[in-house]
Design a protein around this motif. Sequence first.
Motif, short mmCIF file in Angstrom:
data_model
loop_
_atom_site.label_atom_id
_atom_site.label_comp_id
_atom_site.label_asym_id
_atom_site.label_seq_id
_atom_site.Cartn_x
_atom_site.Cartn_y
_atom_site.Cartn_z
N ASP A 1 11.32 -35.72 12.96
CA ASP A 1 11.29 -35.69 14.43
C ASP A 1 11.73 -34.32 14.96
N LYS A 2 12.76 -33.75 14.36
CA LYS A 2 13.24 -32.43 14.80
C LYS A 2 12.17 -31.36 14.54
N TYR B 1 12.24 -28.83 7.15
CA TYR B 1 12.75 -28.46 8.46
C TYR B 1 13.51 -27.14 8.44
N PRO C 1 14.82 -38.36 10.82
CA PRO C 1 15.35 -37.45 11.85
C PRO C 1 14.86 -36.01 11.70
N PHE C 2 14.77 -35.51 10.47
CA PHE C 2 14.31 -34.14 10.28
C PHE C 2 12.83 -33.99 10.60
N ALA D 1 9.38 -31.73 17.13
CA ALA D 1 9.85 -31.26 18.43
C ALA D 1 9.91 -29.74 18.48
N LEU D 2 10.35 -29.12 17.41
CA LEU D 2 10.43 -27.66 17.36
C LEU D 2 9.05 -27.03 17.44
#
Length: 75
Positions: A14-15, A64, A11-12, A18-19
């Motif tokens: 992917d975040k 992240y 998840p991190f 995206a950022l």
Amino acid sequence: MNVVYSKDNCPFCDKAKALLKQHNINFEENRVGVDVTREELLELLPDARSVPQIYLYGNHIGGYEQLVEYLEQTH
């Protein structure tokens, strides 16, 4: 060069990706276990204990949370 070392189902990771896209920062993704081995990542970053590991403009940013801090300071 901008590089994100990531792994699938992270998840991190992917975040972080995206950022970077949100800030229009192009990057190359290297997936641990697919594009690079864990050993290769540790050779590059001996203290890395998690992913993502992010390089922007030739500088190691970190994970992240460090990316969020970096972007708040620079953008």
